[in-house]
Write a protein that holds these residues in place. Structure first.
Motif, PDB file in Angstrom:
ATOM      1  N   ALA A 275      53.459  81.839 104.767  1.00 26.66           N
ATOM      2  CA  ALA A 275      54.035  82.333 104.401  1.00 26.66           C
ATOM      3  C   ALA A 275      55.562  82.857 105.195  1.00 26.66           C
ATOM      4  N   MET A 276      55.833  83.650 106.144  1.00 26.24           N
ATOM      5  CA  MET A 276      56.479  83.483 107.178  1.00 26.24           C
ATOM      6  C   MET A 276      57.209  81.357 107.808  1.00 26.24           C
ATOM      7  N   LEU A 277      56.199  81.300 107.921  1.00 23.35           N
ATOM      8  CA  LEU A 277      57.049  79.599 108.092  1.00 23.35           C
ATOM      9  C   LEU A 277      57.705  79.266 107.022  1.00 23.35           C
ATOM     10  N   ALA A 278      57.072  79.002 106.027  1.00 22.25           N
ATOM     11  CA  ALA A 278      57.901  78.905 105.127  1.00 22.25           C
ATOM     12  C   ALA A 278      59.607  79.490 104.801  1.00 22.25           C
ATOM     13  N   GLY A 279      59.522  80.965 105.342  1.00 25.45           N
ATOM     14  CA  GLY A 279      60.967  81.716 105.165  1.00 25.45           C
ATOM     15  C   GLY A 279      61.610  81.300 105.841  1.00 25.45           C
ATOM     16  N   VAL A 280      60.480  82.045 107.217  1.00 24.30           N
ATOM     17  CA  VAL A 280      61.504  81.095 108.652  1.00 24.30           C
ATOM     18  C   VAL A 280      62.590  79.811 108.905  1.00 24.30           C
ATOM     19  N   SER A 281      61.655  78.727 108.045  1.00 22.17           N
ATOM     20  CA  SER A 281      61.741  77.732 107.655  1.00 22.17           C
ATOM     21  C   SER A 281      63.257  77.470 106.375  1.00 22.17           C
ATOM     22  N   HIS A 282      63.132  78.481 105.460  1.00 20.55           N
ATOM     23  CA  HIS A 282      64.153  78.211 104.849  1.00 20.55           C
ATOM     24  C   HIS A 282      65.610  79.006 104.936  1.00 20.55           C
ATOM     25  N   ASP A 283      65.687  79.973 105.478  1.00 18.70           N
ATOM     26  CA  ASP A 283      66.396  81.230 106.292  1.00 18.70           C
ATOM     27  C   ASP A 283      67.439  80.088 106.800  1.00 18.70           C
TER      28      ASP A 283
ATOM     29  N   MET B  23      65.067  68.178 111.344  1.00 18.73           N
ATOM     30  CA  MET B  23      63.237  67.206 111.017  1.00 18.73           C
ATOM     31  C   MET B  23      62.374  68.975 111.141  1.00 18.73           C
ATOM     32  N   MET B  24      62.398  69.194 112.316  1.00 15.64           N
ATOM     33  CA  MET B  24      61.692  70.336 112.446  1.00 15.64           C
ATOM     34  C   MET B  24      60.977  71.138 110.954  1.00 15.64           C
ATOM     35  N   LEU B  25      62.084  71.938 110.563  1.00 16.07           N
ATOM     36  CA  LEU B  25      62.585  72.904 109.365  1.00 16.07           C
ATOM     37  C   LEU B  25      62.131  72.217 108.310  1.00 16.07           C
ATOM     38  N   GLU B  26      62.000  70.816 107.978  1.00 17.42           N
ATOM     39  CA  GLU B  26      61.924  69.790 107.204  1.00 17.42           C
ATOM     40  C   GLU B  26      60.346  69.798 107.009  1.00 17.42           C
ATOM     41  N   GLY B  27      59.341  69.449 108.663  1.00 19.99           N
ATOM     42  CA  GLY B  27      58.337  69.764 108.859  1.00 19.99           C
ATOM     43  C   GLY B  27      57.895  70.974 108.925  1.00 19.99           C
TER      44      GLY B  27
ATOM     45  N   ALA C 282      57.328  71.430 105.057  1.00 19.08           N
ATOM     46  CA  ALA C 282      56.274  70.858 103.743  1.00 19.08           C
ATOM     47  C   ALA C 282      55.100  70.926 104.294  1.00 19.08           C
ATOM     48  N   PHE C 283      55.025  71.485 105.758  1.00 21.95           N
ATOM     49  CA  PHE C 283      53.492  71.776 105.776  1.00 21.95           C
ATOM     50  C   PHE C 283      52.972  72.412 104.742  1.00 21.95           C
TER      51      PHE C 283
END
Length: 431
Positions: free
Chosen positions: A234-242, A275-279, A282-283
């Motif tokens: 959840a944290m990874l998805a939130g940080v990547s999205h933000d 690319m990092m954020l998209e990866g 996706a993960f």
């Protein structure tokens, strides 16, 4: 050096059963030996002495029968035996005497001591009586005694009851061990399933208190790890999205500036960050939606290989059934195939269906990775030798995530030298 564990079973059930059965067998053996060697031998000696006393009365009668007022029938009735003072003089062997029974020597020794003359003792083939012959007054006296008076004929009952109770104890011990070992095996199976990311909804702590405590500890550890993984995802998805919003603004700002070497370098860095954020996204999305299920691993490998424009040969079984997170495994295969295609001109895939696990070997003819740097390749964002990373894009997480996926399923990912001259990536997943 001799070690006891080299000759003992390795399994808990076999060792526990050995600890129960071996003492029972030893006790039964020692008890039987002592019973026959000491107790029964002494009882039969006393019986032999009793017979010797009765036979001495017969000896006295046969030597003095001309002056004895007691008749032969009275003596035979009182002593519960049959005798003859004028038996044939033929040797006992000629009469067909059988081989002596177990305690004949004891009886013969007691008779010899009591009577003071040589005594022959044997069994007749025509009856179950003990035949006792000895000389008296130039004649041969024969005394017939029932066999049960010389030996304890019910001694085997004791051993039979001991064996019955021993078997009963072993059966109870085996039933108890089955229950305890079954609880341990269920705990081991559940822990293995938890380690592979699978849930065991019907698992409950059972067995002895220590086994129940271990089961509760495993369940608690599983809950903590699950909560940690969900929190991380959840944290990874939130940080990547933000981070996507400011990253988009930076790209827009750079697009409005004049092209210079510095601006192009900044744009390249922002592309890598994108690319990092998209990866990461996706993960995170895959972890949230992907549930363990049984699927065709061989079909998934061919599906992943078909997603690349290059011709990739796939050899091996047409179908391999495994259980796991299909999307996560496909993502790991895609990362491995992307690396192979990126660094090599020829890529070959080999599928192996083993007895306990399925394996896929991905070989390329690229520059490869030195053997001493194979483990370094799994470190996040690691940069290896120039031959493997020069003029290539990527965020350095493909091998890391692929190995994490393999180990989360109870398998592993290894690197080695390929027969094509490049690198071989071997992904192993249990059935």
């Amino acid at each position: 050096m001799f070690r006891l564990r080299d000759i003992t079973p390795r399994g808990l059930y076999a060792r526990s059963l050995l600890m129960v059965v071996l003492p029972v067998v030893l006790i039964l053996t020692l008890t039987t030996w002592y019973y026959y060697d000491s107790h029964i031998a002494e009882v039969n000696r006393k019986l032999g002495q009793s017979i010797a006393r009765d036979v001495s009365v017969v000896q006295d009668y046969c030597e003095r029968r001309s002056v004895s007022p007691i008749s032969r029938d009275i003596i035979a009735s009182r002593l519960d035996l049959t005798f003859s003072c004028d038996a044939p003089d033929a040797a006992p062997e000629a009469e067909g005497f059988l081989e002596a029974f177990s305690y004949r020597n004891v009886l013969r020794e007691e008779l010899r001591i009591r009577l003071g003359v040589p005594v022959v003792v044997g069994l007749s083939p025509n009856d179950s009586l003990i035949h006792i012959r000895f000389p008296a007054s130039s004649q041969t006296v024969e005394v017939l005694v029932e066999r049960k008076r010389a030996v304890t004929i019910t001694s085997h009952f004791f051993i039979v009851w001991v064996i019955i109770f021993s078997l009963l104890m072993i059966a109870l011990a085996v039933a108890f061990l089955n229950q305890q070992v079954r609880s341990i095996l269920r705990l081991s199976k559940a822990a293995r399933a938890f380690g592979r990311g699978r849930d065991v909804p019907d698992f409950r702590p059972s067995g002895a208190n220590e086994v129940r405590e271990a089961a509760r500890a495993v369940i608690d550890m599983k809950n903590r790890l699950t909560a940690f993984a969900e929190q991380r995802t959840a944290m990874l998805a939130g940080v990547s999205h933000d981070l996507r919003t400011p990253l988009t603004r930076l790209k827009l700002a750079l697009a409005m500036m004049d092209e210079t070497d510095e601006i192009r370098a900044m744009k390249a860095d922002l592309d890598d960050m994108g690319m990092m954020l998209e990866g990461y996204l996706a993960f995170a999305k895959g972890e949230e939606s992907d549930e363990p299920a049984e699927f065709d691993f061989a079909g998934l490998v061919r599906e992943a290989a078909a997603g690349f424009a290059e011709t990739i040969s796939v050899t091996g079984p047409d179908t391999i059934r495994i259980k796991g997170r299909r999307l996560a495994i496909k993502r790991a295969l895609t990362n491995l195939l992307s690396n192979a295609v990126k660094f090599g001109d020829t890529v070959q895939i080999t599928l192996v269906d083993g007895p306990h696990a399925a394996e896929v070997h991905i070989d390329d003819d690229g520059p490869g990775i030195p053997k001493d740097q194979h483990e370094d390749a799994f470190r996040p964002f690691s940069r290896l030798d120039e031959a493997r990373t020069q003029n290539t894009s990527g965020i350095g997480l493909g091998l890391t995530l692929a190995r994490d996926t393999a180990r989360a399923h109870g398998g592993d990912l290894r690197l080695s030298e390929s027969a094509l001259g490049g690198l071989r990536a071997s992904l192993r997943l249990p059935h």
